[in-house]
Scaffold this active site. Structure first.
Site, PDB file in Angstrom:
ATOM      1  N   SER A   1      -9.431 -51.666   7.652  1.00  0.00           N
ATOM      2  CA  SER A   1      -8.465 -52.582   8.249  1.00  0.00           C
ATOM      3  C   SER A   1      -9.161 -53.369   9.366  1.00  0.00           C
ATOM      4  CB  SER A   1      -7.235 -51.808   8.729  1.00  0.00           C
ATOM      5  OG  SER A   1      -6.141 -52.660   8.935  1.00  0.00           O
ATOM      6  N   LEU A   2      -8.652 -53.323  10.588  1.00  0.00           N
ATOM      7  CA  LEU A   2      -9.315 -54.027  11.686  1.00  0.00           C
ATOM      8  C   LEU A   2     -10.757 -53.535  11.856  1.00  0.00           C
ATOM      9  CD1 LEU A   2      -9.299 -55.938  14.140  1.00  0.00           C
ATOM     10  CD2 LEU A   2      -8.391 -54.024  15.477  1.00  0.00           C
TER      11      LEU A   2
END
Length: 173
Positions: A15-16
């Protein structure tokens, strides 16, 4: 600076964390630092295709908690515990703010292999967004799909670990 590690290493982000790992590789290249042998990203559209409109960190607490339920990565018992969420929400907000404020700069493709992983039912990643990572490498590109949603890394843990082992085995002596 500019020295080589005796052992190869890789960066992985989800994700991030995918964006952070990607930008860390770029930082290493820009500053003559040792480069990882491989970059593995998961649960994230390619940097140029990131949605700019998600300002989840600006939502009121209750709406943010509902968005976290939608991501399906936080146990319900934690989301339902108001005291615990009061402690965790500032960290969650900072995480979402970092992603929302990310700005992609075009650079030459990375000189290392890049592998992307995704959950087949991840509503936050698009097939085109995942495949667009290929433009970020001048080396080998591979994609792997798993059963599950955004947090397929939990749902398909054993399959993900086997995939990572297969991807990284060539670097072992």
């Amino acid at each position: 600076q500019g020295t080589q590690h005796a052992e190869p290493f890789a960066f992985y982000g989800h994700s991030l964390g995918s964006l952070i790992a990607f930008e860390l590789v770029r930082h290493c290249r820009q500053h003559g630092l040792p480069m990882p042998a491989h970059l593995i990203v998961s649960g994230c559209n390619a940097p140029p295709l990131r949605e700019k409109s998600k300002r989840l960190h600006e939502l009121p607490d209750e709406q943010l908690i509902e968005k976290l339920r939608d991501y399906n990565g936080t146990p319900r018992e934690i989301l339902d515990n108001r005291d615990l969420m009061r402690l965790l929400l500032p960290v969650v907000r900072a995480d979402f703010a970092l992603g929302a404020d990310y700005h992609y700069e075009t650079e030459a493709p990375l000189p290392i292999p890049l592998t992307v992983l995704s959950g087949r039912d991840d509503k936050h990643v698009e097939v085109e967004g995942l495949r667009a990572w290929e433009k970020e490498t001048a080396a080998d590109f591979r994609e792997h799909w798993f059963d599950g949603d955004h947090f397929f890394i939990n749902e398909a843990r054993q399959q993900v670990l086997e995939c990572l082992t297969t991807e990284l085995r060539p670097y072992l002596r």
